[in-house]
Every structure is written in structure tokens, then in C-alpha cells.
Design an enzyme around this catalytic site. Structure first.
Site, PDB file in Angstrom:
ATOM      1  N   SER A  49      37.066  33.235  41.347  1.00  0.00           N
ATOM      2  CA  SER A  49      38.268  33.912  41.830  1.00  0.00           C
ATOM      3  C   SER A  49      38.184  34.055  43.337  1.00  0.00           C
ATOM      4  O   SER A  49      37.087  34.157  43.906  1.00  0.00           O
ATOM      5  CB  SER A  49      38.387  35.305  41.195  1.00  0.00           C
ATOM      6  OG  SER A  49      39.348  36.091  41.873  1.00  0.00           O
ATOM      7  N   TYR A  76      33.256  43.412  40.325  1.00  0.00           N
ATOM      8  CA  TYR A  76      34.008  42.196  39.992  1.00  0.00           C
ATOM      9  C   TYR A  76      33.707  41.082  40.997  1.00  0.00           C
ATOM     10  O   TYR A  76      33.416  39.941  40.614  1.00  0.00           O
ATOM     11  CB  TYR A  76      35.501  42.506  39.983  1.00  0.00           C
ATOM     12  CG  TYR A  76      36.369  41.286  39.746  1.00  0.00           C
ATOM     13  CD1 TYR A  76      36.401  40.674  38.501  1.00  0.00           C
ATOM     14  CD2 TYR A  76      37.144  40.747  40.766  1.00  0.00           C
ATOM     15  CE1 TYR A  76      37.194  39.553  38.271  1.00  0.00           C
ATOM     16  CE2 TYR A  76      37.939  39.633  40.551  1.00  0.00           C
ATOM     17  CZ  TYR A  76      37.958  39.039  39.308  1.00  0.00           C
ATOM     18  OH  TYR A  76      38.738  37.927  39.085  1.00  0.00           O
TER      19      TYR A  76
END
Length: 208
Positions: A49, A76
């Protein structure tokens, strides 16, 4: 993504790292005999990501002091940096076996459950970290449909124009083309450190 409260896997590993990296690391290595049998030409695709830009891999505190220093977005981001580093590290190990690796950012995709933990406060924190880290503003990113979000993964898995034989294994893709991630996410020393840590966390070694 950005799970609010500190959680761990049953092995005690922070939940983002466990779910987004360690599980994939173990599965990929356990599948290696099948991948070798399908080579040359097998590919391993790691979905990362653009969120990796929010944090390096925290080698000195990957488990957030067992929750004492936990920050959801950093948890994350660390796991997404790990996806890219793992791709770099394994690509180097497998370059003579005809197995090719790519990591990618699929895009900002609406209509999924990835943002189930997000609320106004978490988005405010994201904005603050993003400004500090030079992260592209969300408003500058065009949302993608689910079909559009699949495109970069399909390119990584199927497109012969990547010319894997030209040494592009280990590359990072975004919007269907190769991009250079930030140095900390493609550094070979960091990739090796992550490999050794990952083996330690699962209690198993893999040599190629």
C-alpha cells in the site's frame, strides 16, 4: 488497517504485522516446492500500500513495547513496508530459480471493508502523520472501483512486458507501472534484517 486498540496474534505478534506480513511470509515459504515445480515463470505478488510511506519498519520496536507505544497507523504502515522489503529479499534469493516477485499499491479503493476501523479521529491522525511524512493527500488520490483496483495486481501477475528476465524481479508497482519506493523500503540490508526477524518469529528457517 489502523486497528484502534493494540491486538496480537495468538503468538503475541502485533496484529497488523501478523496478518499482513508474517502469515504471508510463512505461507509463501511453505508453498515454495510448488512454486519451484511451476518454474521458470512462477510469480509471487505481495499487495502492499502507499501507506508504507507512513513508517519505516520499526526494527527496534516492531511490537510497540507490547502495546505501550502503539499507534494504529504506524502498525499498518510498518506491515506494508514489510510487504515491500519481503519482496526485495525473496527476489534476491530466488533470482536463479526463475521465480519472480513484485509488490504493489492497488490504489484507494472504495466499497471494501478495509476501512472498517476508521472514524473521524483516526482520519485526523492520518492527516497529521501524512503531512509530517510527505504522504500524498487523500484528496489528491482518485478513488478506484474494485475492478480498477485489481488492475495493478493483474499486471504484476500476468504482464510479460515487465521483462522479468531484465532484472525487474523485486520491483514495486503503482497504477500498473514500476515505481521506486522510498529507500528504506527497498534497502537490501533492511530486507535481510526483516527476513531474519520473520524466521525468528515463526521459529523456522528457510534457505534458498
Amino acid at each position: 488497517m489502523a486497528v484502534k486498540d493494540f491486538e496480537t496474534s495468538k503468538e503475541g505478534i502485533e496484529i497488523h504485522l501478523a496478518a499482513n506480513h508474517i502469515g504471508h511470509f510463512l505461507l509463501t515459504n511453505l508453498l515454495m516446492p510448488k512454486l519451484e515445480a511451476a518454474s521458470p515463470g512462477a510469480r509471487i505478488i505481495n499487495v502492499s500500500s502507499i501507506g508504507y510511506m507512513l513508517s519505516e519498519f520499526r526494527f527496534d520496536d516492531w511490537n510497540f513495547q507490547d502495546g505501550k507505544s502503539y499507534m494504529p497507523w504506524l502498525g499498518y504502515a510498518q506491515s506494508k513496508t514489510a510487504n515491500i522489503l519481503c519482496t526485495v529479499g525473496l527476489a534476491a534469493r530466488l533470482k536463479k530459480k526463475g521465480i519472480y516477485l513484485f509488490s504493489l499499491h492497488p490504489g484507494l479503493i472504495y466499497g471494501t471493508n478495509l476501512g472498517v476501523h476508521l472514524d473521524e479521529e483516526s482520519l485526523k491522525v492520518l492527516t497529521e502523520i501524512a503531512l509530517e511524512r510527505g504522504f500524498p493527500p487523500l484528496e489528491d488520490q482518485r478513488p478506484k472501483s474494485s475492478s480498477e483496483g485489481c488492475a495493478t495486481g493483474l499486471v504484476a501477475a500476468l504482464d510479460d512486458s515487465l521483462e522479468v528476465e531484465a532484472g525487474k524481479s523485486g520491483a514495486y508497482l503503482s497504477d500498473c507501472v514500476i515505481e521506486n519506493p522510498r529507500e528504506y523500503a527497498r534497502d537490501s540490508d533492511n530486507a535481510e534484517k526483516l527476513w531474519l526477524l520473520s524466521e525468528e518469529l515463526i521459529g523456522q528457517k528457510f534457505s534458498y
